[in-house]
Design a protein around this motif. Structure first.
Motif, short mmCIF file in Angstrom:
data_model
loop_
_atom_site.label_atom_id
_atom_site.label_comp_id
_atom_site.label_asym_id
_atom_site.label_seq_id
_atom_site.Cartn_x
_atom_site.Cartn_y
_atom_site.Cartn_z
N SER A 33 0.83 -1.23 0.00
CA SER A 33 0.00 0.00 0.00
C SER A 33 0.85 1.27 0.00
CB SER A 33 -0.93 0.02 1.22
OG SER A 33 -0.18 -0.13 2.42
N SER A 34 2.12 1.19 0.40
CA SER A 34 2.93 2.42 0.50
C SER A 34 3.59 2.77 -0.82
CB SER A 34 4.02 2.22 1.56
OG SER A 34 4.87 1.14 1.17
N GLN A 104 3.68 -4.75 3.76
CA GLN A 104 4.85 -3.88 3.76
C GLN A 104 5.68 -4.17 2.49
OE1 GLN A 104 6.57 -1.78 6.26
NE2 GLN A 104 4.61 -1.47 7.27
N SER A 169 -0.34 1.59 5.86
CA SER A 169 -0.13 3.01 5.55
C SER A 169 -0.99 3.88 6.43
CB SER A 169 -0.43 3.27 4.06
OG SER A 169 0.46 2.49 3.26
#
Ligand SMILES: NCC(=O)N[C@@H](Cc1c[nH]cn1)C(=O)O
Ligand SMILES: [Zn+2]
Ligand SMILES: [Zn+2]
Length: 478
Positions: A33-34, A104, A169
Protein backbone atom coordinates in the motif's frame (compact mmCIF):
# COMPACT_ATOMS: atom_id res chain seq x y z
CA UNK A 1 -26.52 -36.57 12.58
CA UNK A 2 -25.39 -33.00 13.12
CA UNK A 3 -21.69 -32.31 12.62
CA UNK A 4 -19.47 -31.36 15.54
CA UNK A 5 -16.64 -28.89 15.89
CA UNK A 6 -14.36 -31.92 15.68
CA UNK A 7 -15.68 -32.52 12.14
CA UNK A 8 -14.68 -28.95 11.32
CA UNK A 9 -11.23 -29.60 12.76
CA UNK A 10 -10.90 -32.79 10.70
CA UNK A 11 -11.86 -30.93 7.52
CA UNK A 12 -9.19 -28.34 8.28
CA UNK A 13 -6.58 -31.03 8.81
CA UNK A 14 -7.56 -32.83 5.59
CA UNK A 15 -7.29 -29.67 3.48
CA UNK A 16 -3.88 -28.41 4.50
CA UNK A 17 -2.53 -28.64 0.96
CA UNK A 18 -5.41 -26.62 -0.48
CA UNK A 19 -5.10 -23.97 2.24
CA UNK A 20 -1.35 -23.62 1.66
CA UNK A 21 -1.94 -23.33 -2.08
CA UNK A 22 -4.42 -20.53 -1.49
CA UNK A 23 -2.01 -18.68 0.77
CA UNK A 24 0.58 -18.93 -2.01
CA UNK A 25 -1.88 -17.30 -4.41
CA UNK A 26 -2.54 -14.47 -1.93
CA UNK A 27 1.15 -13.89 -1.16
CA UNK A 28 1.94 -13.67 -4.89
CA UNK A 29 -0.08 -10.45 -5.12
CA UNK A 30 2.27 -7.52 -4.43
CA UNK A 31 -0.34 -5.56 -2.48
CA UNK A 32 2.11 -2.99 -1.07
CA UNK A 33 0.00 0.00 0.00
CA UNK A 34 2.93 2.42 0.50
CA UNK A 35 4.07 2.20 -3.14
CA UNK A 36 1.68 4.10 -5.48
CA UNK A 37 2.87 2.09 -8.50
CA UNK A 38 1.51 -1.06 -6.83
CA UNK A 39 -1.94 0.34 -5.97
CA UNK A 40 -3.40 -1.76 -8.78
CA UNK A 41 -2.12 -4.85 -7.00
CA UNK A 42 -3.77 -3.79 -3.75
CA UNK A 43 -7.03 -3.36 -5.66
CA UNK A 44 -6.59 -6.79 -7.24
CA UNK A 45 -6.05 -8.33 -3.81
CA UNK A 46 -9.24 -6.71 -2.49
CA UNK A 47 -11.21 -7.91 -5.52
CA UNK A 48 -9.83 -11.47 -5.22
CA UNK A 49 -10.89 -11.55 -1.57
CA UNK A 50 -14.36 -10.19 -2.33
CA UNK A 51 -14.87 -12.94 -4.93
CA UNK A 52 -13.66 -15.53 -2.43
CA UNK A 53 -16.21 -14.36 0.14
CA UNK A 54 -18.97 -14.43 -2.47
CA UNK A 55 -18.05 -18.03 -3.27
CA UNK A 56 -18.72 -18.74 0.40
CA UNK A 57 -22.20 -17.28 0.01
CA UNK A 58 -21.29 -13.99 1.61
CA UNK A 59 -22.91 -10.66 0.75
CA UNK A 60 -20.13 -8.21 -0.14
CA UNK A 61 -20.10 -4.41 -0.34
CA UNK A 62 -16.96 -2.78 -1.77
CA UNK A 63 -17.00 0.64 -0.17
CA UNK A 64 -15.31 3.47 -2.04
CA UNK A 65 -13.38 5.53 0.54
CA UNK A 66 -12.10 8.15 -1.88
CA UNK A 67 -8.53 9.16 -2.64
CA UNK A 68 -5.32 10.04 -0.86
CA UNK A 69 -3.07 12.98 -1.70
CA UNK A 70 0.51 11.97 -2.40
CA UNK A 71 3.61 14.00 -1.49
CA UNK A 72 3.69 15.54 -4.97
CA UNK A 73 0.09 16.72 -4.57
CA UNK A 74 -1.39 14.15 -6.96
CA UNK A 75 -4.44 12.11 -6.00
CA UNK A 76 -4.50 8.30 -5.86
CA UNK A 77 -7.63 6.18 -5.39
CA UNK A 78 -7.72 4.34 -2.08
CA UNK A 79 -8.56 0.63 -2.33
CA UNK A 80 -12.21 -0.01 -1.40
CA UNK A 81 -12.97 -1.47 2.01
CA UNK A 82 -14.78 -4.83 2.04
CA UNK A 83 -17.83 -4.90 4.29
CA UNK A 84 -19.29 -8.38 4.07
CA UNK A 85 -21.53 -10.72 5.97
CA UNK A 86 -21.83 -14.48 6.08
CA UNK A 87 -24.94 -15.53 7.99
CA UNK A 88 -27.82 -13.22 8.95
CA UNK A 89 -29.70 -15.32 11.51
CA UNK A 90 -31.45 -12.83 13.84
CA UNK A 91 -31.42 -15.47 16.56
CA UNK A 92 -27.64 -15.60 16.53
CA UNK A 93 -25.00 -13.24 17.86
CA UNK A 94 -22.76 -11.43 15.36
CA UNK A 95 -18.98 -11.04 15.40
CA UNK A 96 -17.14 -8.66 13.09
CA UNK A 97 -13.75 -9.88 11.91
CA UNK A 98 -11.23 -7.23 10.81
CA UNK A 99 -8.10 -7.81 8.78
CA UNK A 100 -5.90 -6.18 6.19
CA UNK A 101 -4.90 -7.27 2.70
CA UNK A 102 -2.01 -4.90 2.12
CA UNK A 103 1.59 -5.62 3.03
CA UNK A 104 4.85 -3.88 3.76
CA UNK A 105 7.39 -3.48 0.91
CA UNK A 106 9.83 -6.32 0.23
CA UNK A 107 12.53 -7.21 -2.30
CA UNK A 108 14.91 -10.15 -2.52
CA UNK A 109 17.88 -7.76 -2.28
CA UNK A 110 16.80 -6.78 1.26
CA UNK A 111 18.23 -10.12 2.38
CA UNK A 112 15.42 -12.60 1.76
CA UNK A 113 16.42 -16.25 1.23
CA UNK A 114 13.66 -16.66 -1.39
CA UNK A 115 11.43 -14.40 -3.45
CA UNK A 116 9.25 -12.46 -0.95
CA UNK A 117 6.18 -12.84 -3.14
CA UNK A 118 6.56 -16.58 -3.74
CA UNK A 119 5.35 -18.53 -0.71
CA UNK A 120 8.17 -20.94 0.12
CA UNK A 121 7.68 -23.87 2.50
CA UNK A 122 10.87 -24.66 4.44
CA UNK A 123 11.01 -26.76 7.62
CA UNK A 124 7.36 -26.27 8.53
CA UNK A 125 7.48 -22.53 7.93
CA UNK A 126 5.70 -20.67 5.12
CA UNK A 127 7.96 -17.81 4.02
CA UNK A 128 6.54 -14.81 2.15
CA UNK A 129 5.57 -11.15 2.55
CA UNK A 130 2.15 -11.03 4.17
CA UNK A 131 2.20 -14.69 5.26
CA UNK A 132 1.70 -13.66 8.91
CA UNK A 133 0.92 -9.94 8.49
CA UNK A 134 -1.93 -10.23 7.62
CA UNK A 135 -2.90 -12.43 4.65
CA UNK A 136 -2.43 -15.73 6.49
CA UNK A 137 -4.79 -14.83 9.33
CA UNK A 138 -7.40 -13.25 7.00
CA UNK A 139 -7.39 -16.31 4.74
CA UNK A 140 -7.63 -18.48 7.86
CA UNK A 141 -10.99 -16.88 8.67
CA UNK A 142 -12.32 -17.72 5.19
CA UNK A 143 -10.94 -21.28 5.31
CA UNK A 144 -12.50 -21.70 8.76
CA UNK A 145 -15.92 -20.59 7.51
CA UNK A 146 -15.58 -22.86 4.47
CA UNK A 147 -14.81 -25.78 6.79
CA UNK A 148 -18.07 -25.28 8.69
CA UNK A 149 -19.92 -25.28 5.36
CA UNK A 150 -18.04 -28.33 4.09
CA UNK A 151 -19.26 -30.46 7.01
CA UNK A 152 -22.75 -28.92 6.93
CA UNK A 153 -22.34 -27.37 10.36
CA UNK A 154 -24.11 -24.05 10.70
CA UNK A 155 -21.97 -21.12 11.78
CA UNK A 156 -22.53 -20.71 15.53
CA UNK A 157 -22.66 -16.93 15.09
CA UNK A 158 -23.15 -14.58 12.16
CA UNK A 159 -19.83 -13.35 10.78
CA UNK A 160 -19.27 -9.87 9.39
CA UNK A 161 -15.99 -8.91 7.75
CA UNK A 162 -14.27 -5.54 7.56
CA UNK A 163 -11.18 -5.90 5.37
CA UNK A 164 -9.01 -3.00 4.25
CA UNK A 165 -6.03 -2.42 1.97
CA UNK A 166 -4.27 0.47 3.73
CA UNK A 167 -3.41 -0.71 7.25
CA UNK A 168 0.33 -0.59 6.68
CA UNK A 169 -0.13 3.01 5.55
CA UNK A 170 -2.16 4.12 8.55
CA UNK A 171 -5.62 2.86 7.57
CA UNK A 172 -6.36 6.07 5.65
CA UNK A 173 -10.13 6.54 5.29
CA UNK A 174 -11.21 3.62 7.47
CA UNK A 175 -12.02 5.66 10.58
CA UNK A 176 -14.49 7.82 8.66
CA UNK A 177 -16.19 4.68 7.29
CA UNK A 178 -16.57 3.15 10.76
CA UNK A 179 -17.99 6.43 12.05
CA UNK A 180 -20.43 6.55 9.13
CA UNK A 181 -21.52 2.89 9.49
CA UNK A 182 -21.38 2.75 13.29
CA UNK A 183 -25.12 2.31 13.60
CA UNK A 184 -25.81 0.52 10.32
CA UNK A 185 -23.31 -2.15 9.28
CA UNK A 186 -21.75 -2.26 12.77
CA UNK A 187 -25.08 -1.60 14.52
CA UNK A 188 -25.97 -5.27 15.16
CA UNK A 189 -22.40 -6.43 15.83
CA UNK A 190 -21.81 -7.84 19.32
CA UNK A 191 -17.99 -7.82 19.33
CA UNK A 192 -14.94 -7.56 17.10
CA UNK A 193 -12.06 -9.95 16.55
CA UNK A 194 -8.71 -9.08 14.95
CA UNK A 195 -5.94 -11.55 14.14
CA UNK A 196 -3.02 -9.25 13.31
CA UNK A 197 -0.66 -9.64 16.26
CA UNK A 198 1.96 -12.02 17.58
CA UNK A 199 2.75 -14.24 20.54
CA UNK A 200 5.49 -13.24 22.96
CA UNK A 201 7.32 -16.48 22.24
CA UNK A 202 7.01 -19.42 19.85
CA UNK A 203 5.12 -21.93 22.00
CA UNK A 204 2.58 -20.28 24.32
CA UNK A 205 -0.48 -18.83 22.58
CA UNK A 206 -1.45 -15.27 23.48
CA UNK A 207 -4.43 -12.97 23.56
CA UNK A 208 -3.51 -9.31 23.16
CA UNK A 209 -5.48 -6.58 24.89
CA UNK A 210 -3.30 -3.52 24.39
CA UNK A 211 -1.26 -1.84 21.66
CA UNK A 212 0.95 1.22 21.40
CA UNK A 213 0.00 4.07 19.11
CA UNK A 214 2.08 5.51 16.29
CA UNK A 215 3.15 9.06 15.40
CA UNK A 216 5.05 9.03 12.10
CA UNK A 217 7.22 12.02 11.10
CA UNK A 218 8.90 13.16 7.89
CA UNK A 219 11.63 15.84 7.89
CA UNK A 220 12.45 17.34 4.49
CA UNK A 221 15.64 19.34 3.87
CA UNK A 222 16.59 20.78 0.44
CA UNK A 223 19.90 22.50 -0.41
CA UNK A 224 19.86 22.77 -4.22
CA UNK A 225 17.66 22.32 -7.30
CA UNK A 226 19.55 19.18 -8.43
CA UNK A 227 21.97 16.61 -7.03
CA UNK A 228 25.58 17.83 -7.08
CA UNK A 229 28.99 16.29 -7.71
CA UNK A 230 30.57 16.17 -4.26
CA UNK A 231 34.03 16.91 -5.67
CA UNK A 232 33.02 19.91 -7.71
CA UNK A 233 30.61 21.42 -5.14
CA UNK A 234 31.60 19.87 -1.81
CA UNK A 235 32.79 22.47 0.70
CA UNK A 236 30.78 25.32 -0.78
CA UNK A 237 27.21 24.05 -0.22
CA UNK A 238 25.28 23.72 3.05
CA UNK A 239 24.54 20.04 2.45
CA UNK A 240 20.99 18.83 3.20
CA UNK A 241 22.22 15.46 4.46
CA UNK A 242 24.51 17.16 6.98
CA UNK A 243 21.57 19.12 8.39
CA UNK A 244 19.26 16.10 8.41
CA UNK A 245 21.66 13.68 10.09
CA UNK A 246 22.36 16.18 12.85
CA UNK A 247 18.64 16.63 13.45
CA UNK A 248 18.01 12.86 13.50
CA UNK A 249 20.92 12.35 15.89
CA UNK A 250 19.34 14.88 18.29
CA UNK A 251 16.11 12.85 18.70
CA UNK A 252 17.17 9.81 20.73
CA UNK A 253 20.28 8.76 22.64
CA UNK A 254 22.13 5.45 22.52
CA UNK A 255 20.18 4.10 25.51
CA UNK A 256 16.93 4.60 23.58
CA UNK A 257 15.85 7.61 25.66
CA UNK A 258 13.83 10.08 23.59
CA UNK A 259 15.39 13.56 23.82
CA UNK A 260 12.33 15.60 22.81
CA UNK A 261 11.58 17.86 25.82
CA UNK A 262 8.37 16.89 27.66
CA UNK A 263 7.76 13.70 25.66
CA UNK A 264 7.49 11.58 28.84
CA UNK A 265 5.37 13.95 30.91
CA UNK A 266 1.99 12.44 29.92
CA UNK A 267 3.09 8.79 30.19
CA UNK A 268 0.82 6.94 32.61
CA UNK A 269 2.80 5.51 35.54
CA UNK A 270 3.07 1.71 35.59
CA UNK A 271 0.31 0.19 37.74
CA UNK A 272 0.83 -2.74 40.13
CA UNK A 273 -1.38 -4.91 37.91
CA UNK A 274 0.66 -4.04 34.81
CA UNK A 275 3.91 -4.78 36.63
CA UNK A 276 2.45 -8.11 37.79
CA UNK A 277 1.40 -8.97 34.24
CA UNK A 278 4.95 -8.42 32.98
CA UNK A 279 6.23 -10.70 35.75
CA UNK A 280 3.72 -13.49 35.07
CA UNK A 281 3.93 -13.99 31.30
CA UNK A 282 5.97 -16.71 29.66
CA UNK A 283 8.83 -14.75 28.08
CA UNK A 284 12.55 -15.43 27.86
CA UNK A 285 14.83 -12.40 27.36
CA UNK A 286 17.61 -14.68 26.13
CA UNK A 287 15.33 -16.41 23.56
CA UNK A 288 14.16 -12.94 22.46
CA UNK A 289 17.74 -11.66 22.08
CA UNK A 290 18.87 -14.73 20.16
CA UNK A 291 15.78 -14.72 17.94
CA UNK A 292 16.43 -11.16 16.75
CA UNK A 293 20.19 -11.65 16.58
CA UNK A 294 21.07 -8.72 18.85
CA UNK A 295 24.35 -8.84 20.82
CA UNK A 296 22.70 -7.17 23.83
CA UNK A 297 19.35 -5.49 24.54
CA UNK A 298 18.66 -2.10 26.08
CA UNK A 299 17.19 -3.84 29.14
CA UNK A 300 18.05 -7.19 30.74
CA UNK A 301 15.17 -8.45 32.88
CA UNK A 302 11.83 -9.79 31.55
CA UNK A 303 9.92 -7.12 33.44
CA UNK A 304 12.09 -4.28 32.18
CA UNK A 305 12.04 -5.44 28.56
CA UNK A 306 8.26 -5.88 28.48
CA UNK A 307 7.69 -2.59 30.29
CA UNK A 308 9.69 -0.80 27.60
CA UNK A 309 7.90 -2.64 24.75
CA UNK A 310 4.38 -2.15 26.13
CA UNK A 311 4.18 0.77 28.53
CA UNK A 312 6.87 3.24 27.41
CA UNK A 313 7.25 5.27 24.20
CA UNK A 314 10.06 4.51 21.78
CA UNK A 315 11.52 6.44 18.86
CA UNK A 316 12.79 4.63 15.77
CA UNK A 317 14.58 6.17 12.80
CA UNK A 318 13.47 4.36 9.64
CA UNK A 319 15.35 5.83 6.71
CA UNK A 320 16.18 8.72 4.42
CA UNK A 321 14.33 9.19 1.13
CA UNK A 322 16.55 10.69 -1.57
CA UNK A 323 19.80 9.57 0.02
CA UNK A 324 22.07 7.25 -1.91
CA UNK A 325 21.66 3.69 -0.62
CA UNK A 326 22.67 1.35 -3.47
CA UNK A 327 25.91 -0.66 -3.61
CA UNK A 328 29.03 1.13 -4.80
CA UNK A 329 30.49 4.62 -4.15
CA UNK A 330 28.25 7.23 -5.75
CA UNK A 331 29.87 10.61 -4.95
CA UNK A 332 26.83 12.85 -4.88
CA UNK A 333 25.37 15.56 -2.68
CA UNK A 334 21.62 14.77 -2.59
CA UNK A 335 19.72 18.00 -3.24
CA UNK A 336 16.61 16.94 -1.30
CA UNK A 337 16.34 14.36 1.46
CA UNK A 338 13.42 13.26 3.65
CA UNK A 339 14.22 11.68 7.01
CA UNK A 340 11.56 9.35 8.41
CA UNK A 341 11.10 8.37 12.02
CA UNK A 342 8.27 7.38 14.33
CA UNK A 343 7.34 7.48 17.99
CA UNK A 344 5.30 4.64 19.47
CA UNK A 345 2.88 6.25 21.91
CA UNK A 346 1.50 4.82 25.16
CA UNK A 347 -1.41 5.72 27.48
CA UNK A 348 -2.00 8.97 28.16
CA UNK A 349 0.14 10.45 25.38
CA UNK A 350 -1.92 12.51 22.93
CA UNK A 351 -0.79 12.63 19.25
CA UNK A 352 -1.49 16.38 19.00
CA UNK A 353 0.79 17.08 21.97
CA UNK A 354 3.48 14.74 20.63
CA UNK A 355 3.29 16.52 17.27
CA UNK A 356 3.69 19.93 18.92
CA UNK A 357 6.59 18.82 21.12
CA UNK A 358 8.46 17.18 18.23
CA UNK A 359 7.90 20.01 15.76
CA UNK A 360 9.00 22.68 18.30
CA UNK A 361 12.13 20.74 19.23
CA UNK A 362 13.14 19.91 15.66
CA UNK A 363 12.55 23.49 14.50
CA UNK A 364 14.70 24.75 17.37
CA UNK A 365 17.42 22.22 16.55
CA UNK A 366 17.38 23.21 12.89
CA UNK A 367 17.58 26.92 13.73
CA UNK A 368 20.67 26.29 15.83
CA UNK A 369 22.39 24.88 12.71
CA UNK A 370 22.18 28.36 11.13
CA UNK A 371 21.44 26.58 7.86
CA UNK A 372 20.03 28.45 4.83
CA UNK A 373 18.41 25.27 3.53
CA UNK A 374 14.67 24.73 3.01
CA UNK A 375 13.22 22.69 5.89
CA UNK A 376 9.80 21.15 6.58
CA UNK A 377 8.47 18.61 9.10
CA UNK A 378 5.12 16.79 8.85
CA UNK A 379 3.29 14.08 10.81
CA UNK A 380 1.23 12.12 8.26
CA UNK A 381 0.03 9.56 10.83
CA UNK A 382 -0.76 10.07 14.51
CA UNK A 383 -2.60 7.66 16.84
CA UNK A 384 -2.98 6.98 20.53
CA UNK A 385 -2.36 3.70 22.32
CA UNK A 386 -5.26 1.26 22.70
CA UNK A 387 -6.25 -0.94 25.68
CA UNK A 388 -9.30 -3.24 25.79
CA UNK A 389 -11.44 -4.64 28.59
CA UNK A 390 -9.96 -8.15 28.82
CA UNK A 391 -12.70 -9.25 31.25
CA UNK A 392 -15.30 -9.06 28.43
CA UNK A 393 -16.92 -12.39 27.32
CA UNK A 394 -15.17 -11.87 23.97
CA UNK A 395 -11.88 -12.57 25.76
CA UNK A 396 -13.43 -15.53 27.57
CA UNK A 397 -14.34 -17.03 24.20
CA UNK A 398 -10.81 -16.43 22.90
CA UNK A 399 -9.28 -17.94 26.02
CA UNK A 400 -11.49 -21.03 25.88
CA UNK A 401 -10.73 -21.54 22.18
CA UNK A 402 -6.98 -21.25 22.68
CA UNK A 403 -7.09 -23.63 25.65
CA UNK A 404 -9.11 -26.15 23.64
CA UNK A 405 -6.76 -26.21 20.66
CA UNK A 406 -3.39 -25.79 22.37
CA UNK A 407 -4.19 -27.44 25.67
CA UNK A 408 -2.62 -24.58 27.65
CA UNK A 409 -3.78 -21.30 29.14
CA UNK A 410 -2.98 -18.47 26.72
CA UNK A 411 -0.91 -15.56 27.98
CA UNK A 412 -2.74 -12.23 28.24
CA UNK A 413 -0.32 -9.68 26.81
CA UNK A 414 0.08 -6.25 25.26
CA UNK A 415 2.03 -5.49 22.13
CA UNK A 416 4.13 -2.59 20.92
CA UNK A 417 2.78 -2.44 17.39
CA UNK A 418 -0.28 -0.45 16.31
CA UNK A 419 -3.54 -1.33 14.60
CA UNK A 420 -5.29 1.96 13.86
CA UNK A 421 -8.75 0.40 13.51
CA UNK A 422 -8.80 -0.58 17.20
CA UNK A 423 -9.01 3.10 18.05
CA UNK A 424 -11.67 3.69 15.39
CA UNK A 425 -13.86 0.99 16.93
CA UNK A 426 -13.25 2.47 20.40
CA UNK A 427 -14.04 5.99 19.15
CA UNK A 428 -17.14 5.25 17.06
CA UNK A 429 -18.69 2.13 18.64
CA UNK A 430 -18.96 0.57 22.08
CA UNK A 431 -17.71 -2.78 20.78
CA UNK A 432 -15.18 -4.90 22.60
CA UNK A 433 -12.19 -5.79 20.42
CA UNK A 434 -10.24 -9.01 20.96
CA UNK A 435 -6.79 -9.46 19.38
CA UNK A 436 -6.72 -13.21 18.75
CA UNK A 437 -2.99 -13.49 18.09
CA UNK A 438 -1.97 -16.27 15.71
CA UNK A 439 1.60 -15.37 14.78
CA UNK A 440 4.74 -16.48 16.63
CA UNK A 441 7.22 -13.89 17.92
CA UNK A 442 9.81 -14.91 15.30
CA UNK A 443 7.50 -14.54 12.28
CA UNK A 444 9.44 -11.45 11.17
CA UNK A 445 6.49 -9.22 10.26
CA UNK A 446 7.83 -6.20 8.29
CA UNK A 447 11.23 -7.91 8.18
CA UNK A 448 13.24 -10.07 5.78
CA UNK A 449 12.05 -13.69 5.56
CA UNK A 450 8.62 -13.02 7.06
CA UNK A 451 6.95 -16.36 7.71
CA UNK A 452 3.90 -18.06 9.18
CA UNK A 453 4.43 -21.45 10.82
CA UNK A 454 2.35 -24.12 9.08
CA UNK A 455 1.28 -25.29 12.55
CA UNK A 456 0.16 -21.77 13.49
CA UNK A 457 -1.77 -21.52 10.22
CA UNK A 458 -3.55 -24.85 10.75
CA UNK A 459 -4.09 -24.51 14.51
CA UNK A 460 -5.15 -20.90 14.00
CA UNK A 461 -8.08 -22.02 11.86
CA UNK A 462 -9.12 -24.43 14.59
CA UNK A 463 -8.86 -21.66 17.19
CA UNK A 464 -11.08 -19.47 15.01
CA UNK A 465 -13.64 -22.26 14.60
CA UNK A 466 -13.67 -22.91 18.32
CA UNK A 467 -13.84 -19.18 19.09
CA UNK A 468 -16.98 -18.82 16.95
CA UNK A 469 -18.59 -21.67 18.88
CA UNK A 470 -17.45 -20.29 22.26
CA UNK A 471 -18.87 -16.88 21.37
CA UNK A 472 -22.31 -18.41 20.85
CA UNK A 473 -22.08 -19.83 24.37
CA UNK A 474 -20.57 -16.98 26.36
CA UNK A 475 -22.08 -13.83 24.85
CA UNK A 476 -24.99 -12.78 27.07
CA UNK A 477 -28.41 -13.64 25.66
CA UNK A 478 -30.65 -10.59 25.24
N1 LIG B 1 0.42 -5.96 12.31
C1 LIG B 1 0.09 -4.65 12.69
C2 LIG B 1 1.04 -3.65 12.08
O1 LIG B 1 2.08 -4.01 11.55
N2 LIG B 1 0.69 -2.36 12.14
C3 LIG B 1 1.52 -1.30 11.63
C4 LIG B 1 0.60 -0.14 11.45
C5 LIG B 1 1.15 1.03 10.71
C6 LIG B 1 2.19 1.10 9.87
N3 LIG B 1 2.26 2.38 9.41
C7 LIG B 1 1.30 3.02 9.95
N4 LIG B 1 0.63 2.23 10.74
C8 LIG B 1 2.64 -0.97 12.62
O2 LIG B 1 3.73 -0.56 12.14
O3 LIG B 1 2.46 -1.14 13.82
ZN1 LIG C 1 -0.73 -6.19 10.28
ZN1 LIG D 1 2.22 -4.88 9.63
Amino acid sequence: MTSSIQDVFTHIENNQQLFVKRLAEWVSVRSVSSQPELRGEVLRMVQMTAQHIERLGGAVEMVDIGTETLADGSKLALPPVILAEIGRDPAKKTVCVYGHLDVQPAQLEDGWDSDPFTLTHRNGKLYGRGATDDKGPVLSWLNCIESFQAVSKALPVNVKLCLEGMEESGSIGLGELIAERGKSFFGNVDCVCISDSYWLGTQTPCLTFGLRGLCYFEIEVQCAQRDLHSGVYGGSVHEAMTDLTQILASLVDSSGRILVPGIYKSVKPLSEMEAQLCANVDFSPEEYRLEIGATTLQQHTKEDILNHRWHLPSLSIHGIEGAFSELGQKTVIPSRVVGKFSIRTVPNMEPDEVERQVKDYVAQTFSELRSPNRFRITMPVGSQAWVADSTHPNYTAGRNAMRRVFGVEPNLIRDGCSIPVTLDFARHTALNVLLLSLGACDDGAHSQNEKFNLSNYMNGMKVMASYLEELSLVLPKE
